[in-house]
Structure formats: C-alpha cells, structure tokens
Design an enzyme around this catalytic site. Structure first.
Site, PDB file in Angstrom:
ATOM      1  N   ARG A  48       0.787  -1.136  -0.072  1.00 24.16           N
ATOM      2  CA  ARG A  48      -0.020  -0.154  -0.154  1.00 24.16           C
ATOM      3  C   ARG A  48       0.855   1.309   0.001  1.00 24.16           C
ATOM      4  O   ARG A  48       0.369   2.310   0.581  1.00 24.16           O
ATOM      5  CB  ARG A  48      -0.988  -0.025   1.332  1.00 24.16           C
ATOM      6  CG  ARG A  48      -2.168  -1.004   1.281  1.00 24.16           C
ATOM      7  CD  ARG A  48      -3.037  -0.974   0.061  1.00 24.16           C
ATOM      8  NE  ARG A  48      -4.033  -1.840   0.123  1.00 24.16           N
ATOM      9  CZ  ARG A  48      -4.282  -2.779  -0.426  1.00 24.16           C
ATOM     10  NH1 ARG A  48      -3.042  -3.434  -1.228  1.00 24.16           N
ATOM     11  NH2 ARG A  48      -5.286  -3.619  -0.490  1.00 24.16           N
ATOM     12  N   SER A  99     -10.910  -0.762   2.316  1.00 25.37           N
ATOM     13  CA  SER A  99     -10.263  -0.887   3.603  1.00 25.37           C
ATOM     14  C   SER A  99     -10.070   0.206   4.243  1.00 25.37           C
ATOM     15  O   SER A  99      -9.351   1.315   3.667  1.00 25.37           O
ATOM     16  CB  SER A  99      -9.083  -1.773   3.423  1.00 25.37           C
ATOM     17  OG  SER A  99      -9.355  -3.065   3.025  1.00 25.37           O
ATOM     18  N   GLU A 128      -6.174   3.971   6.056  1.00 18.39           N
ATOM     19  CA  GLU A 128      -5.692   3.696   4.913  1.00 18.39           C
ATOM     20  C   GLU A 128      -5.948   5.088   3.853  1.00 18.39           C
ATOM     21  O   GLU A 128      -5.239   5.356   3.055  1.00 18.39           O
ATOM     22  CB  GLU A 128      -6.293   2.343   4.378  1.00 18.39           C
ATOM     23  CG  GLU A 128      -5.177   1.643   3.314  1.00 18.39           C
ATOM     24  CD  GLU A 128      -5.419   2.034   1.951  1.00 18.39           C
ATOM     25  OE1 GLU A 128      -4.544   2.256   1.330  1.00 18.39           O
ATOM     26  OE2 GLU A 128      -6.616   1.925   1.609  1.00 18.39           O
TER      27      GLU A 128
END
Ligand code: EPU
Length: 342
Positions: free
Chosen positions: A160, A236, A337
C-alpha cells in the site's frame, strides 16, 4: 479550462462525505495541468489531485484550495503493454485486459477508482498488486511543471505504499501509467479464498477469475453497487498491521481470542502481517456496528460506511472508537488507509 468556486466534493467520492472545494477544475490534458498549477501559484492556493475518490475522506469544512480532477483519457496498446491515461476508469482497463486475454491484473477486478491512483497506493487484492505490472509512470512535477518518467524501480513500491504517497506525497501529478501484462493468459491463483471460490476448472480462464473476484468483493461489500449503502465506503479503512514476531505471538496469546483462526501472513525480515478485520472483531466490534450515521459494513469489518448523510466527523469518531478498542485489547495501532483531505 474552467475554475469553479465552492464545488461540493462528496459526490466525487465513494464515501459520499465532506464539504466543498474552494476551487475546482478538471484537467483533460497536460496543458490543463500546467494551467491549474499556474492558477494555484498565482493565488497561493494549495492543490489537491483528485482521481476516482475511492480512497478519500473529505473533511466537513471542505478544502481551502484548488481540487484538480484528473480526466486524462486514452488507452494505447503496444504488444503486451498498455499505457493508460491517469483519468481512465481502472476496472474498465482490467475488463479490457481480460477480454484481450492479457494476464496480470485480473485479481484487481471490481476495484473502484482511476488508473492514476493505482501506483500511488500500490493497489492490491487477491494475491496481486500493481507493482507486479507497472513498468512506467509519467507525471508532471507540481513545483516546476516539468514532465518526468519513473521506472517501476523508481516508484519505490511496498504494501500500500510508493514514493507517491511516501516521501514524495503531493510532489507529482500522475498523467499516465504503463502496465506490462502477459499474453500467456495464465491467471494468478495465490489467494486461498480465490482458489476455493473458483468454479471447478483445472485451468480457470482470466474471465472466470475476474467474475469470481467480483463475486467475492460483492459478498464483502467491496464492490460498488448502486443503491446499496453497505458499499458507500473507501474500501479498507485500515491497513493490515505489519508487526514483529514477538508482537504477533503476544497478540495470539491474549486469552479469549479465537487464536486458532488468527490470520497471520509472513512478511520480509521475519515480520508478520496481521488482519485488521480480525483484530477489530476480536476487540468486540462486530460487522454492522453503528455510531451515528457511520457504521461498519455488515459484510466486512474493514469497510467503514456512510449509512446515509454521515458527516466526516462521524466517520472519524467511528475510526477513533475502533482504534481505541484495538489498541486497548492488543496494543496494536491501526493505520488509516484512505487519504484525509482538509
Ligand atoms: N476477516 C474477519 N472479518 C471480516 C473480514 C475478514 O475477521 O469481516 C479476517 C478473515 O479471517 C480473513 C482475513 O481477515 O481471512 C482477511 O480478510 P480478507 O480476505 O477480506 O482481506 P483483508 O486483509 O481484510 C485485504 C485488502 C483489501 C483486498 C483484500 C483481498 C488491505 C488493507 N485490504 O483485505 O483491499 O481487497 O485483502 O485481497 O490490505 C483496500 O485496500 O481498500 C481493499 C479493499
């Protein structure tokens, strides 16, 4: 190119939350980007680059600057390389790759957002991430207006992460991304849940993998379905925490957990990736939990949702509540996130 004042941003995001941009413009070309940089420079405004808005939480007060919506289009194929404009819809590109029997992005089916966002957060799902296929990223350097090209190695990809949301966050405006796919057509079947969900076929096609991934995502509220509030999320909301071995063992040993089913995935340097969804549930927050007009999806604990008319403050309150519960029980801090704007 038009610069519009006071444009509500919520409709440009999948969460559907947040206030207006003081200024808003849409860039269909590199020249438009140059014009927007000049507009912001002259007025001393900060600039925020908006793609598909699928990984974004906009503050209720909105953004006191210029929001530049990226609408650069076009997909060119050369052999097994696609070069796509940053404003192209990501899932349409995946659909095209699957239809043209090119492998490498099929597990990334059904992910909302645009091409330009994919290298920024190294989009990944079901055993694949874009770091495996990205070969070139083109961008404009915001400070100078100059065009720059990055190779895969220069993107600095990890889980990520990339230089574009790391040390160089805000420094570049991505204009196109090239992906090198494989014409042998063999899909990636690394993720156990994906393998289990595929129809009985010894060699599933790319199209079957795409359909199966979309089905799984839908069952988890991670596919945008019109009229379904359970999927008004930013995907998410937390990263899966990567911890050292001692922490993973300590978490597993806390009495009262469903430790036998604790997901743990080995990472490099002896570290372990834990499941944020599992930690949240074991901390006592179940699917379907609500706090004001914000809530946890009834289908996946990591998807925080706007149940209808939620304020950004309500999503933040829910985030803080979840973080505190997980920290109190496990001593593990969950990193947000989605990008926070304003
Ligand atoms: N789990 C729960 N409760 C849930 C869901 C999952 O306890 O509600 C546990 C299960 O034990 C499961 C494990 O968590 O085995 C992993 O769940 P899942 O397969 O759904 O994956 P995830 O780790 O929660 C990650 C990505 C998703 C990606 C999926 C599939 C992150 C932060 N999230 O989720 O990416 O689609 O894997 O590969 O890495 C996103 O980043 O926005 C995103 C949707």
């Amino acid at each position: 190119m038009q610069f519009q004042p006071q444009v509500p941003l919520a409709p440009y995001t999948t969460l559907g939350v947040g206030g207006p941009a003081r200024w808003f413009a849409e860039a269909a070309s590199e020249d438009d980007i140059g014009e927007a940089l000049e507009f912001a420079r002259q007025r001393n405004l900060p600039l925020f680059v908006l793609g598909g808005g699928s990984n974004l939480l906009v503050a209720d007060a909105g953004y006191d600057g210029l929001v530049l919506h990226i609408a650069l289009r076009g997909v060119e194929r050369q052999g097994d390389i696609y070069r796509a404009g940053a404003g192209e819809d990501w899932d349409a590109l995946v659909a095209q790759a699957v239809a043209e029997n090119l492998a490498g992005v099929e597990c990334l089916s059904g992910i909302p957002g645009t091409v330009g966002g994919t290298p920024v957060q190294n989009v990944g799902a079901y055993g694949q991430d874009v770091a495996e296929t990205v070969v070139e990223v083109r961008a404009i350097e915001a400070g100078t207006g100059k065009a720059v090209i990055f190779s895969r190695e220069e993107c600095g990809f990890s889980y990520r992460r990339s230089r574009f949301n790391g040390q160089d966050a805000g420094k570049y405006i991505l204009t196109s991304v090239s992906y090198k796919l494989r014409s042998d057509g063999a899909p990636a079947l690394k993720y156990p849940e994906l393998r289990r969900s595929l129809p009985d076929a010894s060699e599933p096609s790319l199209a079957q993998v795409r359909e199966t991934v979309k089905k799984i995502r839908r069952s988890k509220g991670m596919l945008l379905v019109a009229g379904d509030p359970d999927c008004h999320s930013a995907g998410s909301f937390f990263k899966n925490p990567i911890v050292d071995l001692a922490t993973a063992d300590r978490v597993a040993a806390i009495p009262g957990n469903d430790t036998a089913n604790m997901p743990r995935y080995p990472e490099s340097q002896g570290r372990v990736k834990l499941s944020a969804a599992w930690l949240i549930e074991q901390a006592g927050i179940a699917k379907g939990f609500t706090l004001g007009r914000a809530g946890v999806s009834s289908r996946h604990t990591l998807a925080l949702i706007n149940r209808g008319g939620a304020a950004a403050a309500e999503l933040r309150a829910l985030r803080d509540h979840i973080r505190a519960a997980v920290e109190e029980r496990f001593g593990v801090w969950l990193e947000q996130e989605p990008v926070m704007l304003g």
